[in-house]
Scaffold this motif. Structure first.
Motif, PDB file in Angstrom:
ATOM      1  N   ASN A 115       1.190  -1.632  -0.482  1.00 48.15           N
ATOM      2  CA  ASN A 115      -0.062   0.074   0.067  1.00 48.15           C
ATOM      3  C   ASN A 115       1.376   1.257   0.162  1.00 48.15           C
ATOM      4  O   ASN A 115       1.574   1.830   0.728  1.00 48.15           O
ATOM      5  CB  ASN A 115      -1.057  -0.205   0.956  1.00 48.15           C
ATOM      6  CG  ASN A 115      -2.397   1.010   1.089  1.00 48.15           C
ATOM      7  OD1 ASN A 115      -1.958   2.121   1.276  1.00 48.15           O
ATOM      8  ND2 ASN A 115      -3.281   0.535   1.429  1.00 48.15           N
ATOM      9  N   GLU A 116       0.929   1.997  -1.128  1.00 53.51           N
ATOM     10  CA  GLU A 116       2.089   2.883  -1.398  1.00 53.51           C
ATOM     11  C   GLU A 116       1.406   4.111  -0.675  1.00 53.51           C
ATOM     12  O   GLU A 116       1.993   4.844   0.300  1.00 53.51           O
ATOM     13  CB  GLU A 116       2.298   3.688  -2.461  1.00 53.51           C
ATOM     14  CG  GLU A 116       2.788   4.772  -2.929  1.00 53.51           C
ATOM     15  CD  GLU A 116       3.481   5.377  -4.459  1.00 53.51           C
ATOM     16  OE1 GLU A 116       2.444   6.301  -4.998  1.00 53.51           O
ATOM     17  OE2 GLU A 116       3.786   4.058  -5.142  1.00 53.51           O
ATOM     18  N   ASP A 117       0.256   4.593  -0.019  1.00 54.46           N
ATOM     19  CA  ASP A 117       0.206   5.912   0.827  1.00 54.46           C
ATOM     20  C   ASP A 117       0.293   5.581   1.730  1.00 54.46           C
ATOM     21  O   ASP A 117       0.888   7.008   2.934  1.00 54.46           O
ATOM     22  CB  ASP A 117      -1.547   5.775   0.752  1.00 54.46           C
ATOM     23  CG  ASP A 117      -2.592   6.218  -0.413  1.00 54.46           C
ATOM     24  OD1 ASP A 117      -1.627   6.567  -1.917  1.00 54.46           O
ATOM     25  OD2 ASP A 117      -2.922   6.017  -0.940  1.00 54.46           O
ATOM     26  N   VAL A 120       4.502   5.602   2.015  1.00 55.32           N
ATOM     27  CA  VAL A 120       4.886   7.296   1.959  1.00 55.32           C
ATOM     28  C   VAL A 120       4.590   8.145   2.971  1.00 55.32           C
ATOM     29  O   VAL A 120       4.947   8.958   3.520  1.00 55.32           O
ATOM     30  CB  VAL A 120       4.729   7.668   0.734  1.00 55.32           C
ATOM     31  CG1 VAL A 120       5.324   6.721  -0.361  1.00 55.32           C
ATOM     32  CG2 VAL A 120       3.499   8.413   0.767  1.00 55.32           C
ATOM     33  N   ALA A 121       3.237   7.771   4.710  1.00 52.28           N
ATOM     34  CA  ALA A 121       2.871   8.519   5.291  1.00 52.28           C
ATOM     35  C   ALA A 121       3.912   9.052   5.811  1.00 52.28           C
ATOM     36  O   ALA A 121       4.737   8.005   6.301  1.00 52.28           O
ATOM     37  CB  ALA A 121       1.538   7.903   5.810  1.00 52.28           C
ATOM     38  N   ASP A 122       3.825   9.636   6.894  1.00 51.30           N
ATOM     39  CA  ASP A 122       4.433  10.122   8.118  1.00 51.30           C
ATOM     40  C   ASP A 122       4.275   8.975   8.822  1.00 51.30           C
ATOM     41  O   ASP A 122       5.679   9.452   9.715  1.00 51.30           O
ATOM     42  CB  ASP A 122       4.353  11.576   8.383  1.00 51.30           C
ATOM     43  CG  ASP A 122       2.944  12.535   9.084  1.00 51.30           C
ATOM     44  OD1 ASP A 122       2.426  11.538   8.714  1.00 51.30           O
ATOM     45  OD2 ASP A 122       2.629  13.277   9.544  1.00 51.30           O
ATOM     46  N   ILE A 124       2.055   5.508  11.044  1.00 52.20           N
ATOM     47  CA  ILE A 124       1.111   4.907   9.999  1.00 52.20           C
ATOM     48  C   ILE A 124      -0.143   4.382  11.814  1.00 52.20           C
ATOM     49  O   ILE A 124      -0.439   3.953  11.091  1.00 52.20           O
ATOM     50  CB  ILE A 124       1.904   3.810   9.765  1.00 52.20           C
ATOM     51  CG1 ILE A 124       2.878   3.286  11.286  1.00 52.20           C
ATOM     52  CG2 ILE A 124       2.543   4.043   8.771  1.00 52.20           C
ATOM     53  CD1 ILE A 124       2.845   1.060  10.695  1.00 52.20           C
ATOM     54  N   ASP A 125      -0.559   5.608  12.572  1.00 53.20           N
ATOM     55  CA  ASP A 125      -0.991   5.165  13.791  1.00 53.20           C
ATOM     56  C   ASP A 125      -2.746   5.372  12.844  1.00 53.20           C
ATOM     57  O   ASP A 125      -3.078   4.313  13.239  1.00 53.20           O
ATOM     58  CB  ASP A 125      -0.821   6.151  14.447  1.00 53.20           C
ATOM     59  CG  ASP A 125       0.426   6.332  15.474  1.00 53.20           C
ATOM     60  OD1 ASP A 125       0.853   5.461  15.346  1.00 53.20           O
ATOM     61  OD2 ASP A 125       0.723   7.053  16.386  1.00 53.20           O
ATOM     62  N   HIS A 126      -2.529   5.338  11.930  1.00 53.25           N
ATOM     63  CA  HIS A 126      -3.990   5.714  11.107  1.00 53.25           C
ATOM     64  C   HIS A 126      -4.474   3.721  10.871  1.00 53.25           C
ATOM     65  O   HIS A 126      -5.251   3.684  10.574  1.00 53.25           O
ATOM     66  CB  HIS A 126      -4.733   6.462  10.195  1.00 53.25           C
ATOM     67  CG  HIS A 126      -3.605   6.532   9.315  1.00 53.25           C
ATOM     68  ND1 HIS A 126      -2.346   6.713   9.217  1.00 53.25           N
ATOM     69  CD2 HIS A 126      -3.543   5.753   7.459  1.00 53.25           C
ATOM     70  CE1 HIS A 126      -1.325   6.403   8.163  1.00 53.25           C
ATOM     71  NE2 HIS A 126      -2.756   5.870   7.306  1.00 53.25           N
ATOM     72  N   VAL A 127      -3.368   3.271  10.100  1.00 46.33           N
ATOM     73  CA  VAL A 127      -3.727   2.116   9.498  1.00 46.33           C
ATOM     74  C   VAL A 127      -3.684   0.391  10.893  1.00 46.33           C
ATOM     75  O   VAL A 127      -3.837  -0.435  11.017  1.00 46.33           O
ATOM     76  CB  VAL A 127      -2.326   1.648   8.930  1.00 46.33           C
ATOM     77  CG1 VAL A 127      -3.361   1.896   7.119  1.00 46.33           C
ATOM     78  CG2 VAL A 127      -0.894   1.788   8.493  1.00 46.33           C
ATOM     79  N   LYS A 128      -2.355   0.912  11.908  1.00 46.00           N
ATOM     80  CA  LYS A 128      -2.209   0.123  13.619  1.00 46.00           C
ATOM     81  C   LYS A 128      -3.069  -0.627  14.196  1.00 46.00           C
ATOM     82  O   LYS A 128      -3.791  -2.015  13.923  1.00 46.00           O
ATOM     83  CB  LYS A 128      -1.365   0.756  14.073  1.00 46.00           C
ATOM     84  CG  LYS A 128       0.233   1.141  13.835  1.00 46.00           C
ATOM     85  CD  LYS A 128       0.278   2.318  14.762  1.00 46.00           C
ATOM     86  CE  LYS A 128       0.799   1.553  16.222  1.00 46.00           C
ATOM     87  NZ  LYS A 128       1.927   2.012  16.995  1.00 46.00           N
ATOM     88  N   GLY A 145       7.710   3.154   5.153  1.00 41.02           N
ATOM     89  CA  GLY A 145       8.926   3.691   4.563  1.00 41.02           C
ATOM     90  C   GLY A 145       9.811   5.435   5.153  1.00 41.02           C
ATOM     91  O   GLY A 145      10.250   5.740   5.346  1.00 41.02           O
ATOM     92  N   LEU A 146       7.876   5.255   5.799  1.00 38.13           N
ATOM     93  CA  LEU A 146       7.885   6.959   7.037  1.00 38.13           C
ATOM     94  C   LEU A 146       8.252   8.456   6.313  1.00 38.13           C
ATOM     95  O   LEU A 146       9.286   9.003   6.443  1.00 38.13           O
ATOM     96  CB  LEU A 146       8.619   6.698   8.680  1.00 38.13           C
ATOM     97  CG  LEU A 146       8.346   5.583   9.682  1.00 38.13           C
ATOM     98  CD1 LEU A 146       9.254   5.130  10.165  1.00 38.13           C
ATOM     99  CD2 LEU A 146       6.741   5.863   9.715  1.00 38.13           C
TER     100      LEU A 146
END
Length: 323
Positions: A115-117, A120-122, A124-128, A145-146
């Motif tokens: 998932n590229e979005d 590259v996100a700063d 990833i708390d929104h997906v944990k 990637g952060l």
């Protein structure tokens, strides 16, 4: 493993300066995203640990700490898709660094998420919360990637586990795994972030004021160390000694991070006893090696949109991800 640097800019700007959105733009520097808890929280935690020392230390007798790791590898195609060999090497690094202090890591499972979005996100708390497993059964270890933040990693603290639930865990930049990007390519970012997950602060916490890192035998210093000089050039707060250049909770390059203090290890044991007791096992039951997942224990989650293909354990199905 090459690292692509995501550049947050409009398409016209990127085209004008001739930079691909994922081109390498600058070298990594040690940057940890862990935030200092408020003073009232720190006081509460220290009070709870004091009570633990007075009444519950016996639960640590003849016990070792054994932590299964569930790796969640977020990648963008081939970028950040860490090999099974390098994941196993990361587990080995954690054991090499922390097994001498009574902590053993085992590799429970590895999942891949294309998932590229997310990659590259700063942060990833929104997906944990979508990906995490029961935090009482394992350490949720995320790789991404952060790229928008430039962080090498961040972690949650043990006293927040109950409130955080599936958000509990460690996040590391994909470039920091073994065979990643120098000078952070020896897997020591994981050791540093797991240190936070086990309750340690940075050695330079509070600088030369306050309670520092709450550990008596770490030398207080005002600023993090960078690089890997032959000896520390930063004078400590006492004006007599020098900063602990080799401590895992400092910011030195990977090759320089080699140790914890006795006080830090004592604090980790108390933290585990108080907040993560599920990882305490009788000494004779603790593994002496770091078993890794077999091929059938790996899942590859790929595709676009909210329905992704899952391959693992010899079967194929769908994995629904809702935004």
């Amino acid at each position: 493993m090459q690292r692509r640097q995501f550049i947050k800019a409009g398409c016209a700007t990127i085209a004008a300066i001739g930079i691909h959105p994922f081109s390498s733009a600058k070298a990594l520097t040690r940057k940890c995203g862990v935030k200092t808890p408020p003073l009232n929280v720190r006081r509460k935690v220290e009070g709870q640990l004091k009570a633990f020392r007075m009444h519950s230390m016996s639960m640590l007798t003849n016990k070792k700490i054994v932590i299964p790791i569930h790796y969640h590898i977020i990648h963008a195609g081939s970028e950040g898709k860490i090999s099974e060999k390098d994941i196993a090497a990361q587990t080995d690094v954690l054991n090499k660094d922390l097994q001498p202090y009574g902590i053993t890591f085992t590799q429970k499972a590895v999942d891949y998420y294309d998932n590229e979005d997310w990659y590259v996100a700063d942060m990833i708390d929104h997906v944990k919360a979508k990906l995490g497993k029961d935090p009482t059964s394992c350490l949720n270890f995320y790789s991404s990637g952060l790229l928008q933040s430039g962080l090498l990693g961040y972690a949650t603290f043990p006293w927040d586990k109950k409130d955080l639930g599936l958000m509990d865990g460690v996040v590391c930049n994909a470039s920091t795994f073994p065979n990643g990007e120098e000078p952070y390519n020896l897997g020591r970012t994981a050791t540093h972030e797991v240190g936070h997950w086990l309750g340690l602060f940075h050695t330079f916490q509070d600088g030369c004021s306050g309670n520092g890192d709450e550990v008596a035998d770490t030398i207080a210093h005002d600023q993090p160390d960078y690089g890997c000089p032959s000896q520390s050039k930063q004078q400590a707060c006492d004006g007599k000694s020098f900063s602990p250049l080799n401590n895992f909770m400092n910011y030195s390059d990977d090759q320089c991070l080699t140790e914890l203090s006795e006080g830090q290890m004592a604090r980790i044991k108390e933290m585990v006893g108080k907040y993560r007791p599920e990882f305490l096992v009788a000494g004779n039951d603790a593994p002496t090696t770091s078993p890794v997942a077999s091929e059938s224990g790996y899942q590859s989650i790929t595709g676009e949109g909210s329905s992704d293909t899952v391959i693992g354990g010899g079967s194929e199905g769908t994995f629904a991800i809702t935004e």
